[in-house]
Design a protein around this motif. Sequence first.
Motif, PDB file in Angstrom:
ATOM      1  N   LEU A  65       0.827  -1.208   0.000  1.00  0.00           N
ATOM      2  CA  LEU A  65       0.000   0.000   0.000  1.00  0.00           C
ATOM      3  C   LEU A  65       0.862   1.260   0.000  1.00  0.00           C
ATOM      4  O   LEU A  65       0.500   2.275  -0.609  1.00  0.00           O
ATOM      5  CB  LEU A  65      -0.941   0.000   1.202  1.00  0.00           C
ATOM      6  CG  LEU A  65      -2.016  -1.092   1.219  1.00  0.00           C
ATOM      7  CD1 LEU A  65      -2.783  -1.078   2.536  1.00  0.00           C
ATOM      8  CD2 LEU A  65      -2.971  -0.932   0.045  1.00  0.00           C
ATOM      9  N   GLY A  66       2.003   1.187   0.676  1.00  0.00           N
ATOM     10  CA  GLY A  66       2.897   2.334   0.725  1.00  0.00           C
ATOM     11  C   GLY A  66       3.532   2.658  -0.614  1.00  0.00           C
ATOM     12  O   GLY A  66       4.009   3.781  -0.833  1.00  0.00           O
ATOM     13  N   ARG A  67       3.537   1.694  -1.538  1.00  0.00           N
ATOM     14  CA  ARG A  67       4.141   1.911  -2.853  1.00  0.00           C
ATOM     15  C   ARG A  67       3.106   2.230  -3.937  1.00  0.00           C
ATOM     16  O   ARG A  67       3.459   2.391  -5.107  1.00  0.00           O
ATOM     17  CB  ARG A  67       4.922   0.662  -3.277  1.00  0.00           C
ATOM     18  CG  ARG A  67       6.090   0.307  -2.382  1.00  0.00           C
ATOM     19  CD  ARG A  67       6.958  -0.732  -3.082  1.00  0.00           C
ATOM     20  NE  ARG A  67       7.744  -1.502  -2.141  1.00  0.00           N
ATOM     21  CZ  ARG A  67       8.516  -2.531  -2.491  1.00  0.00           C
ATOM     22  NH1 ARG A  67       8.573  -2.904  -3.768  1.00  0.00           N
ATOM     23  NH2 ARG A  67       9.208  -3.195  -1.590  1.00  0.00           N
ATOM     24  N   ILE A  68       1.832   2.305  -3.547  1.00  0.00           N
ATOM     25  CA  ILE A  68       0.760   2.579  -4.500  1.00  0.00           C
ATOM     26  C   ILE A  68       0.409   4.061  -4.470  1.00  0.00           C
ATOM     27  O   ILE A  68       0.210   4.641  -3.403  1.00  0.00           O
ATOM     28  CB  ILE A  68      -0.497   1.733  -4.176  1.00  0.00           C
ATOM     29  CG1 ILE A  68      -0.209   0.235  -4.294  1.00  0.00           C
ATOM     30  CG2 ILE A  68      -1.669   2.150  -5.059  1.00  0.00           C
ATOM     31  CD1 ILE A  68      -0.059  -0.268  -5.700  1.00  0.00           C
ATOM     32  N   SER A  69       0.319   4.671  -5.637  1.00  0.00           N
ATOM     33  CA  SER A  69      -0.165   6.050  -5.729  1.00  0.00           C
ATOM     34  C   SER A  69      -1.673   6.014  -5.963  1.00  0.00           C
ATOM     35  O   SER A  69      -2.123   5.491  -6.982  1.00  0.00           O
ATOM     36  CB  SER A  69       0.523   6.779  -6.891  1.00  0.00           C
ATOM     37  OG  SER A  69       1.907   6.847  -6.680  1.00  0.00           O
ATOM     38  N   PRO A  70      -2.463   6.534  -5.025  1.00  0.00           N
ATOM     39  CA  PRO A  70      -3.926   6.426  -5.135  1.00  0.00           C
ATOM     40  C   PRO A  70      -4.475   7.098  -6.382  1.00  0.00           C
ATOM     41  O   PRO A  70      -3.994   8.158  -6.804  1.00  0.00           O
ATOM     42  CB  PRO A  70      -4.426   7.138  -3.870  1.00  0.00           C
ATOM     43  CG  PRO A  70      -3.260   7.179  -2.948  1.00  0.00           C
ATOM     44  CD  PRO A  70      -2.049   7.245  -3.808  1.00  0.00           C
ATOM     45  N   ARG A  71      -5.484   6.453  -6.974  1.00  0.00           N
ATOM     46  CA  ARG A  71      -6.191   7.008  -8.131  1.00  0.00           C
ATOM     47  C   ARG A  71      -7.691   6.828  -7.922  1.00  0.00           C
ATOM     48  O   ARG A  71      -8.128   5.955  -7.176  1.00  0.00           O
ATOM     49  CB  ARG A  71      -5.774   6.288  -9.425  1.00  0.00           C
ATOM     50  CG  ARG A  71      -4.326   6.458  -9.792  1.00  0.00           C
ATOM     51  CD  ARG A  71      -4.003   5.745 -11.096  1.00  0.00           C
ATOM     52  NE  ARG A  71      -4.070   4.292 -10.965  1.00  0.00           N
ATOM     53  CZ  ARG A  71      -3.910   3.439 -11.973  1.00  0.00           C
ATOM     54  NH1 ARG A  71      -3.684   3.901 -13.194  1.00  0.00           N
ATOM     55  NH2 ARG A  71      -3.961   2.140 -11.772  1.00  0.00           N
ATOM     56  N   ALA A  72      -8.477   7.646  -8.587  1.00  0.00           N
ATOM     57  CA  ALA A  72      -9.928   7.480  -8.538  1.00  0.00           C
ATOM     58  C   ALA A  72     -10.302   6.173  -9.236  1.00  0.00           C
ATOM     59  O   ALA A  72      -9.729   5.821 -10.267  1.00  0.00           O
ATOM     60  CB  ALA A  72     -10.622   8.656  -9.204  1.00  0.00           C
ATOM     61  N   ALA A  73     -11.263   5.455  -8.657  1.00  0.00           N
ATOM     62  CA  ALA A  73     -11.715   4.175  -9.225  1.00  0.00           C
ATOM     63  C   ALA A  73     -12.720   4.451 -10.337  1.00  0.00           C
ATOM     64  O   ALA A  73     -13.930   4.314 -10.166  1.00  0.00           O
ATOM     65  CB  ALA A  73     -12.328   3.303  -8.141  1.00  0.00           C
ATOM     66  N   GLU A  74     -12.212   4.837 -11.506  1.00  0.00           N
ATOM     67  CA  GLU A  74     -13.080   5.346 -12.572  1.00  0.00           C
ATOM     68  C   GLU A  74     -13.574   4.276 -13.534  1.00  0.00           C
ATOM     69  O   GLU A  74     -14.561   4.483 -14.233  1.00  0.00           O
ATOM     70  CB  GLU A  74     -12.331   6.429 -13.361  1.00  0.00           C
ATOM     71  CG  GLU A  74     -12.006   7.662 -12.536  1.00  0.00           C
ATOM     72  CD  GLU A  74     -11.163   8.653 -13.305  1.00  0.00           C
ATOM     73  OE1 GLU A  74     -10.574   8.248 -14.323  1.00  0.00           O
ATOM     74  OE2 GLU A  74     -11.105   9.827 -12.903  1.00  0.00           O
ATOM     75  N   SER A  75     -12.876   3.139 -13.609  1.00  0.00           N
ATOM     76  CA  SER A  75     -13.256   2.123 -14.586  1.00  0.00           C
ATOM     77  C   SER A  75     -12.744   0.763 -14.164  1.00  0.00           C
ATOM     78  O   SER A  75     -11.823   0.653 -13.338  1.00  0.00           O
ATOM     79  CB  SER A  75     -12.677   2.469 -15.965  1.00  0.00           C
ATOM     80  OG  SER A  75     -11.267   2.353 -15.946  1.00  0.00           O
ATOM     81  N   TYR A  76     -13.324  -0.263 -14.776  1.00  0.00           N
ATOM     82  CA  TYR A  76     -12.859  -1.621 -14.509  1.00  0.00           C
ATOM     83  C   TYR A  76     -11.413  -1.781 -14.986  1.00  0.00           C
ATOM     84  O   TYR A  76     -10.597  -2.428 -14.319  1.00  0.00           O
ATOM     85  CB  TYR A  76     -13.766  -2.639 -15.198  1.00  0.00           C
ATOM     86  CG  TYR A  76     -13.315  -4.071 -15.002  1.00  0.00           C
ATOM     87  CD1 TYR A  76     -13.528  -4.720 -13.787  1.00  0.00           C
ATOM     88  CD2 TYR A  76     -12.659  -4.761 -16.018  1.00  0.00           C
ATOM     89  CE1 TYR A  76     -13.099  -6.018 -13.590  1.00  0.00           C
ATOM     90  CE2 TYR A  76     -12.227  -6.059 -15.830  1.00  0.00           C
ATOM     91  CZ  TYR A  76     -12.453  -6.698 -14.617  1.00  0.00           C
ATOM     92  OH  TYR A  76     -12.020  -7.991 -14.426  1.00  0.00           O
ATOM     93  N   ALA A  77     -11.084  -1.186 -16.129  1.00  0.00           N
ATOM     94  CA  ALA A  77      -9.728  -1.292 -16.660  1.00  0.00           C
ATOM     95  C   ALA A  77      -8.704  -0.701 -15.687  1.00  0.00           C
ATOM     96  O   ALA A  77      -7.622  -1.270 -15.479  1.00  0.00           O
ATOM     97  CB  ALA A  77      -9.635  -0.589 -18.012  1.00  0.00           C
ATOM     98  N   LEU A  78      -9.040   0.422 -15.074  1.00  0.00           N
ATOM     99  CA  LEU A  78      -8.132   1.028 -14.102  1.00  0.00           C
ATOM    100  C   LEU A  78      -7.956   0.118 -12.897  1.00  0.00           C
ATOM    101  O   LEU A  78      -6.837  -0.074 -12.397  1.00  0.00           O
ATOM    102  CB  LEU A  78      -8.656   2.396 -13.676  1.00  0.00           C
ATOM    103  CG  LEU A  78      -7.746   3.190 -12.717  1.00  0.00           C
ATOM    104  CD1 LEU A  78      -7.828   4.675 -13.014  1.00  0.00           C
ATOM    105  CD2 LEU A  78      -8.121   2.935 -11.252  1.00  0.00           C
TER     106      LEU A  78
END
Length: 379
Positions: free
Chosen positions: A349-362
């Motif tokens: 989790l510490g290595r993930i840059s958060p993004r909006a959950a906009e699509s299944y592909a994302l």
Amino acid sequence: MRKKIALIGSTGSIGRQVINVCERYPDLFQLVAIAANTGGGLFFEQAEKLRPAFAALRAEGETPAGIPAHTRFARGEEAFEEACGYPDADVVFIAVTGFAGLKAALTAIKAKKDIALANKESLVAGGSLVMPAAERAGVRIIPVDSEHSALWQCLAFDRGAPFSKLILTASGGALRDVPLEKLSDMAAKDALAHPNWDMGAKITIDCATMLNKGFEVIEAMHLYNAPLEKIEVVMHRESIVHSMVAFADGAVLAQMSYPSMELPIQLALTYPERLPSNAAPLDLVKLSALHFSAPDPARYPCFFLALKCAERGGDMPCALNAAGEVAVQAFLHGQIKFTQIAEIIEETLGRISPRAAESYALLEDTDANARRIARSMLP
């Protein structure tokens, strides 16, 4: 007229119990399609016994002998998707585990099929996609998890009913009484020996870490449109109270029964009617007492990591689920210690840059990335 069911995940613990319910009431339910991932002997035994119109395996491979003549059999991703949106089904019962449940849910919604949902990961990873899509399609999502079925029952089968607080209960899992300093020595067989429930391996380990309860908090946020601050988790060793709802007037309603998944499974298919099940009547005198306490952050770091992901939102719960799947499988295969499950999840989790959950592909991309990071930390 019998209710027609497409069962996704027929060979797992929940899937087998769905079949038990359908066999208990053959005049009420008909399994028209079954699907699983890799199958094995059990899947083909089920096909032969149940004789569904369609049977699908997600994994590619050869067509085996022994499929009943009037059962159409197919393999691969397209076959899996066909089962998830099977045209003749009234209800799609999603009993697969893991991230695969998200595709199953979105496919069923696209086909405008009501869903009996026993896959919490679909809402953990993609609840922000699933719930709006279901509302647009006019699809009912019926909760099957014992805790969420309990909340649903306390809300009189109305997920939109008002409440003051949702109270989820947690048993604490198989290692709840092991001294903290000895947790790192616990093997998979120890963590799989749940004191109250008989479930699949992944969810049983998630109960021991209480990651499962963190998932249920996120699930409740989506199912009941609840902010995090209106959800509470309490430890409850006996697993008799499956969840509670507090209301504005101070009343608290609880759903109680001995631990059994067949009760919420059957209710998801029969509600609002309640029919006899195999659940034993609750003997309150014999129980004598029920106990409740607060979760211990030192014993259950995975639970508190899940709460942080719930706060952050976006694709972070998706990353949480992916890292959890990798870490739990590694523990089950003896690659890591029990306490390293939380370490791997936190580092991922510490290595993930958060993004909006906009699509299944994302979310697919987030899932793959988090798995890649988590696997890089394995021996």
